[in-house]
Design a protein around this motif. Structure first.
Motif, PDB file in Angstrom:
ATOM      1  N   GLU A   1       0.809  -1.208   0.000  1.00  0.00           N
ATOM      2  CA  GLU A   1       0.000   0.000   0.000  1.00  0.00           C
ATOM      3  C   GLU A   1       0.847   1.264   0.000  1.00  0.00           C
ATOM      4  O   GLU A   1       0.358   2.353  -0.296  1.00  0.00           O
ATOM      5  CB  GLU A   1      -0.931   0.006   1.229  1.00  0.00           C
ATOM      6  N   THR A   2       2.130   1.142   0.320  1.00  0.00           N
ATOM      7  CA  THR A   2       2.989   2.327   0.384  1.00  0.00           C
ATOM      8  C   THR A   2       4.079   2.352  -0.684  1.00  0.00           C
ATOM      9  O   THR A   2       4.880   3.278  -0.714  1.00  0.00           O
ATOM     10  CB  THR A   2       3.662   2.419   1.776  1.00  0.00           C
ATOM     11  N   THR A   3       4.150   1.314  -1.547  1.00  0.00           N
ATOM     12  CA  THR A   3       5.185   1.280  -2.594  1.00  0.00           C
ATOM     13  C   THR A   3       4.531   1.384  -3.972  1.00  0.00           C
ATOM     14  O   THR A   3       4.343   2.463  -4.497  1.00  0.00           O
ATOM     15  CB  THR A   3       6.036   0.010  -2.468  1.00  0.00           C
ATOM     16  N   PHE A   4       4.206   0.239  -4.571  1.00  0.00           N
ATOM     17  CA  PHE A   4       3.447   0.240  -5.824  1.00  0.00           C
ATOM     18  C   PHE A   4       2.317  -0.775  -5.714  1.00  0.00           C
ATOM     19  O   PHE A   4       2.293  -1.583  -4.786  1.00  0.00           O
ATOM     20  CB  PHE A   4       4.344  -0.047  -7.033  1.00  0.00           C
ATOM     21  N   ASP A   5       1.388  -0.730  -6.646  1.00  0.00           N
ATOM     22  CA  ASP A   5       0.135  -1.455  -6.506  1.00  0.00           C
ATOM     23  C   ASP A   5       0.298  -2.968  -6.370  1.00  0.00           C
ATOM     24  O   ASP A   5       0.960  -3.591  -7.212  1.00  0.00           O
ATOM     25  CB  ASP A   5      -0.760  -1.202  -7.732  1.00  0.00           C
ATOM     26  N   PRO A   6      -0.339  -3.579  -5.352  1.00  0.00           N
ATOM     27  CA  PRO A   6      -0.548  -5.026  -5.399  1.00  0.00           C
ATOM     28  C   PRO A   6      -1.500  -5.340  -6.560  1.00  0.00           C
ATOM     29  O   PRO A   6      -2.251  -4.475  -7.015  1.00  0.00           O
ATOM     30  CB  PRO A   6      -1.203  -5.344  -4.046  1.00  0.00           C
TER      31      PRO A   6
END
Length: 215
Positions: free
Chosen positions: A135-140
């Protein structure tokens, strides 16, 4: 690879997702990291990201002055990990239109978190970096049923699970059939043996009767 054609396909896939979902929530999230003089920006080429849709690992390379770094396609590769499964090292294709942008096409067919592991060198700098979606890096990767309309088709995972269950059922049925066939063969063997023994008994009885005096 024709990068322009790939981008058109990617744009079409993204447009489909946007029209279906009606929004761009969580769109275009990339993780940034500095490795020596190299700046890396990593994420999915198409975001939001959904299982079963064409996508790609996307990497932007630049120096500390934000100048794009070209020519790393021959010296850098990426490995994608999901749960305990890993791809081989995938080649990165540099964009013809945007220097410093690199793509590795991929269709993520399960929802969840993915890790991109980059290994090699960039402008003489050794790269061994992993980036994991969150949720804080790139999309799952999301479940594609979230954007299906009007009907929700079974996902790839659901179809795979159904196929596995059907295979197990067929294996069980085949095993039962083999057991039944073996039992039938055994019964036939016993039946034939009984007939033979009965015939022998009759023959013996007749022979004994002939040997009795007065008969």
């Amino acid at each position: 690879m024709n990068t322009r054609r790939w981008k058109l396909l990617a744009a079409a896939a993204l447009a489909t997702a946007v029209l279906s979902s009606g929004s761009l929530t969580g769109a275009y999230a990339h993780e940034r990291r500095t490795v020596g003089p190299v700046m890396m920006r990593v994420g999915w080429a198409n975001e939001p990201t959904y299982s079963g849709f064409m996508n790609a690992v996307q990497l932007f390379l630049s120096d500390k002055n934000k100048k794009p770094i070209s020519g790393a396609a021959d010296t850098l590769k990426v490995q994608v990990t999901f749960a305990d499964q890993k791809t081989a090292l995938l080649p990165l294709d540099e964009s013809d239109d945007d220097p410093g942008e690199y793509l590795a096409p991929l269709i993520p067919d399960r929802p969840g978190n993915y890790t991109f592991h980059f290994v090699g060198t960039v402008a003489g700098t050794t790269i061994d970096q992993s980036f994991t979606s969150s949720e804080t890096t790139f999309d799952p990767v999301g479940d594609s049923s979230q954007i299906q309309f009007p009907a929700k088709d079974p996902s790839v995972a659901e179809l795979a699970g159904l196929a596995e269950r059907l295979g197990q059922r067929l294996d069980a049925d085949n095993a039962a059939s083999r057991d039944a066939a073996a039992a039938a063969a055994q019964a036939r063997t016993f039946g034939i043996a009984g007939i033979v023994l009965g015939a022998v008994g009759i023959a013996v009885g007749l022979a004994s009767g002939r040997r009795r005096p007065g008969r």
